[in-house]
Design a protein around this motif. Sequence first.
Motif, PDB file in Angstrom:
ATOM      1  N   ARG A  85      16.977  -2.357 -11.850  1.00  0.00           N
ATOM      2  CA  ARG A  85      15.664  -2.673 -11.272  1.00  0.00           C
ATOM      3  C   ARG A  85      15.794  -3.664 -10.118  1.00  0.00           C
ATOM      4  N   PRO A  88      18.612  -1.389  -7.120  1.00  0.00           N
ATOM      5  CA  PRO A  88      18.832   0.054  -7.284  1.00  0.00           C
ATOM      6  C   PRO A  88      19.817   0.577  -6.236  1.00  0.00           C
ATOM      7  N   CYS A  92      17.437   4.910  -3.392  1.00  0.00           N
ATOM      8  CA  CYS A  92      16.743   5.182  -4.648  1.00  0.00           C
ATOM      9  C   CYS A  92      15.745   4.070  -4.930  1.00  0.00           C
ATOM     10  N   HIS A  93      14.690   4.408  -5.636  1.00  0.00           N
ATOM     11  CA  HIS A  93      13.786   3.382  -6.144  1.00  0.00           C
ATOM     12  C   HIS A  93      13.485   3.671  -7.608  1.00  0.00           C
ATOM     13  N   GLU A  95      11.545   4.144 -10.977  1.00  0.00           N
ATOM     14  CA  GLU A  95      10.255   4.706 -11.355  1.00  0.00           C
ATOM     15  C   GLU A  95      10.270   5.032 -12.840  1.00  0.00           C
ATOM     16  N   LEU A 103      15.129   6.995 -11.624  1.00  0.00           N
ATOM     17  CA  LEU A 103      15.387   6.676 -10.225  1.00  0.00           C
ATOM     18  C   LEU A 103      14.985   7.878  -9.379  1.00  0.00           C
ATOM     19  N   CYS A 105      15.434   9.434  -5.837  1.00  0.00           N
ATOM     20  CA  CYS A 105      16.453   9.208  -4.818  1.00  0.00           C
ATOM     21  C   CYS A 105      16.361  10.199  -3.669  1.00  0.00           C
TER      22      CYS A 105
END
Length: 189
Positions: A85, A88, A92-93, A95, A103, A105
């Motif tokens: 978190r 990352p 990518c973020h 979620e 992730l 991406c």
Amino acid sequence: MGLSIRAEQNAATGLWTAVGDDGSRSHTATADTCEEAQALVHEEFGLPAHRPPPPLRPGWHRFTLIHCPVGEYPRVDDPRYDGIRSSPPEGCHVEDVGEYFGLRCERPGVTLLDAVAGVCAEVRAEHGVLMTDLGVEKLWEWSSDGADGWGATIVSQLLLMAAERGPRLGYDVDDLVRFLRTAAGEASG
């Protein structure tokens, strides 16, 4: 009555016109794409609009990786995700995907398999977590749409499942590779 939407493309201009009707009123919207015209109609009726993400540049892939280990049900706030978190993988973020950690991406790779494998390797090396899922629910479906389409996503999902489940049964990576080579008819290498 719910909202119904009808869309048509104008042959002369190439523009799309969507007409929405909820039984008491109607609204018409015109846009470059069918999806955008429909989204505009949804918004006019106060509904959330879905717009597909813009296409990626060549050699880039969009996918969602999920940590959904077999036999476990980790919460999305599980401490093992804290490091991911806070940092990352690039592109990518984080979620929450349903009840699972995920992730989303957009990553480069020669193929989708390469892009997925790269993120999985980074997460495993840096955080000790094997991302195990790409969100494919109907693994028996098939699409022969090439090395970067839905069929490739299904193959990636199956390989991630094998990477997680094989070692739980006592198989190592060499056993899995040997199985694939033998089953596919290739000589061991």
